[in-house]
Design an enzyme around this catalytic site. Structure first.
Site, PDB file in Angstrom:
ATOM      1  N   HIS A  23      31.761  39.417  25.865  1.00 19.03           N
ATOM      2  CA  HIS A  23      33.060  38.964  26.367  1.00 19.03           C
ATOM      3  C   HIS A  23      32.976  38.264  27.718  1.00 19.03           C
ATOM      4  CE1 HIS A  23      34.814  40.186  22.777  1.00 19.03           C
ATOM      5  NE2 HIS A  23      34.562  41.470  22.939  1.00 19.03           N
ATOM      6  N   ARG A  25      27.406  35.341  16.588  1.00 17.61           N
ATOM      7  CA  ARG A  25      28.193  35.280  15.353  1.00 17.61           C
ATOM      8  C   ARG A  25      28.017  33.948  14.662  1.00 17.61           C
ATOM      9  NH1 ARG A  25      32.604  38.190  13.898  1.00 17.61           N
ATOM     10  NH2 ARG A  25      32.860  40.157  14.977  1.00 17.61           N
ATOM     11  N   HIS A  57      30.773  51.245  19.564  1.00 20.20           N
ATOM     12  CA  HIS A  57      31.999  50.573  19.140  1.00 20.20           C
ATOM     13  C   HIS A  57      33.237  51.369  19.545  1.00 20.20           C
ATOM     14  CE1 HIS A  57      33.625  47.039  17.226  1.00 20.20           C
ATOM     15  NE2 HIS A  57      34.677  47.788  17.016  1.00 20.20           N
ATOM     16  N   HIS A  86      25.951  39.513  20.466  1.00 22.16           N
ATOM     17  CA  HIS A  86      26.173  39.282  19.028  1.00 22.16           C
ATOM     18  C   HIS A  86      26.321  37.780  18.811  1.00 22.16           C
ATOM     19  CE1 HIS A  86      28.860  40.365  15.279  1.00 22.16           C
ATOM     20  NE2 HIS A  86      27.840  39.561  14.977  1.00 22.16           N
ATOM     21  N   GLU A 144      22.494  52.791  14.419  1.00 24.61           N
ATOM     22  CA  GLU A 144      23.590  52.870  15.381  1.00 24.61           C
ATOM     23  C   GLU A 144      24.794  53.417  14.645  1.00 24.61           C
ATOM     24  OE1 GLU A 144      24.447  49.466  17.871  1.00 24.61           O
ATOM     25  OE2 GLU A 144      26.504  50.154  18.211  1.00 24.61           O
ATOM     26  N   GLU A 180      22.603  41.537  18.029  1.00 29.51           N
ATOM     27  CA  GLU A 180      23.411  41.952  16.875  1.00 29.51           C
ATOM     28  C   GLU A 180      23.575  40.749  15.973  1.00 29.51           C
ATOM     29  OE1 GLU A 180      27.162  43.466  18.082  1.00 29.51           O
ATOM     30  OE2 GLU A 180      26.320  45.194  19.078  1.00 29.51           O
ATOM     31  N   ARG A 210      31.651  32.276  18.310  1.00 24.69           N
ATOM     32  CA  ARG A 210      32.903  32.327  19.074  1.00 24.69           C
ATOM     33  C   ARG A 210      32.689  32.788  20.517  1.00 24.69           C
ATOM     34  NH1 ARG A 210      35.847  37.404  16.145  1.00 24.69           N
ATOM     35  NH2 ARG A 210      35.438  36.119  14.334  1.00 24.69           N
ATOM     36  N   THR A 241      33.781  43.637  15.121  1.00 17.31           N
ATOM     37  CA  THR A 241      33.100  44.224  13.979  1.00 17.31           C
ATOM     38  C   THR A 241      33.930  45.382  13.420  1.00 17.31           C
ATOM     39  OG1 THR A 241      31.080  43.698  15.136  1.00 17.31           O
ATOM     40  CG2 THR A 241      30.883  45.139  13.235  1.00 17.31           C
ATOM     41  N   ASN A 293      26.992  45.396  26.309  1.00 13.57           N
ATOM     42  CA  ASN A 293      27.237  44.214  25.485  1.00 13.57           C
ATOM     43  C   ASN A 293      28.003  43.187  26.334  1.00 13.57           C
ATOM     44  OD1 ASN A 293      28.789  42.405  23.795  1.00 13.57           O
ATOM     45  ND2 ASN A 293      28.196  43.662  22.057  1.00 13.57           N
TER      46      ASN A 293
HETATM   47  N1  PXP Z   1      27.905  48.178  18.671  1.00 15.55           N
HETATM   48  C1  PXP Z   1      28.085  47.223  17.731  1.00 15.55           C
HETATM   49  C2  PXP Z   1      27.180  47.213  16.554  1.00 15.55           C
HETATM   50  C3  PXP Z   1      29.096  46.250  17.870  1.00 15.55           C
HETATM   51  O1  PXP Z   1      29.270  45.312  16.929  1.00 15.55           O
HETATM   52  C4  PXP Z   1      29.904  46.270  19.028  1.00 15.55           C
HETATM   53  C5  PXP Z   1      30.954  45.226  19.218  1.00 15.55           C
HETATM   54  O2  PXP Z   1      30.368  43.988  19.342  1.00 15.55           O
HETATM   55  C6  PXP Z   1      29.658  47.273  19.984  1.00 15.55           C
HETATM   56  C7  PXP Z   1      28.678  48.230  19.778  1.00 15.55           C
HETATM   57  C8  PXP Z   1      30.455  47.350  21.238  1.00 15.55           C
HETATM   58  O3  PXP Z   1      31.770  47.656  20.937  1.00 15.55           O
HETATM   59  P1  PXP Z   1      32.857  47.606  22.076  1.00 15.55           P
HETATM   60  O4  PXP Z   1      32.971  46.172  22.512  1.00 15.55           O
HETATM   61  O5  PXP Z   1      34.085  48.120  21.403  1.00 15.55           O
HETATM   62  O6  PXP Z   1      32.369  48.485  23.198  1.00 15.55           O
END
Ligand code: PXP
Length: 235
Positions: free
Chosen positions: A9, A44, A189, A42, A150, A69, A48, A100, A6
């Protein structure tokens, strides 16, 4: 187990200066080259981190699998159908949350869910739902026509010791149940370099989705090394 990265960030950091660096597409390409099998972002409602232009650029650049996402809104449904990622993942979304929190409330949205997913799946996009590891939620995801679930690992990540072991067993049991219902299973997550190891033992979980920990590590060692270290732990 495979790894999807992901890159939200990277966009968070880029937005701190609101100029072009670091570029989420560059991060995605590096992650792919280093062995990630998918890129997750994601979009949003408040934009952001990832912006619409990022999503379009990622769609052009990503050659493995793009996972969008998104919240279950008409706007996001339209964007998904226009963008055609390989996969969408339905997530809950509250404006004020930092990240999330909790799984998608599938009971609350069930009445509209199959109808919402239908045009997305008709566009050739697979659908995943981010749910708490419980059987009722899995049953509803299967009934709504999801391809994957997921499993939310956030509670596991926040717990310690015996409590964490208990949560892990809940995830293991949910993964087996979901696979039995014909769903493919991924997890994510809050997973990081210290808590990921046990997941290797859950055969049904084919992939993990990791953002914050991996991008944080990449700030010190670079994306290729951060991906390599994670692959070593899950491979
Ligand atoms: N899976 C989903 C559905 C999420 O919303 C997120 C966070 O955006 C992640 C995985 C990844 O989580 P993390 O950033 O804590 O690794």
């Amino acid at each position: 187990m495979r790894l999807a990265v992901n890159i939200d960030h990277i966009a968070t950091l880029r937005n701190a200066r609101n100029e072009g660096e670091p570029n989420p597409v560059d991060a995605a390409l590096l992650a792919e080259k280093s062995g990630a099998v998918g890129i997750v972002c994601h979009l949003r409602e408040d934009r952001r981190h990832i912006r619409d232009s990022d999503l379009r650029a990622l769609r052009r650049a990503v050659t493995t699998k793009l996972d969008l996402e998104m919240a279950m809104t008409d706007e996001m449904q339209r964007i998904a159908i226009e963008t055609v990622p390989e996969l969408i993942t339905l997530v809950p979304e509250k404006r004020e949350e930092l990240t999330t929190e909790g799984g998608f409330d599938i009971r609350r949205h069930f009445r509209r869910l199959a109808e919402f997913l239908e045009p997305i799946r008709a566009a050739g996009i697979e659908a995943s739902i981010f749910i708490e590891p419980d059987r009722d939620a899995i049953d509803l995801a299967a009934e709504a026509g999801a391809d994957l679930v997921e499993l939310h690992t956030g509670s596991y990540a926040l717990k310690e010791g015996a409590e964490q072991a208990k949560e892990f067993e809940r995830i293991r049991s949910a993964a087996a149940y979901a696979a039995g219902r014909g769903l493919r299973v991924v997890a994510g997550h809050g997973l990081n370099y210290r808590n990921i190891a046990p997941f290797k033992s859950i055969g049904e979980i084919e992939e993990v989705s990791i953002g914050h920990a991996l991008i944080s590590r990449a700030a010190f060692v670079g994306i290729p090394e951060a991906v390599r270290e994670m692959l070593e732990l899950i491979g």
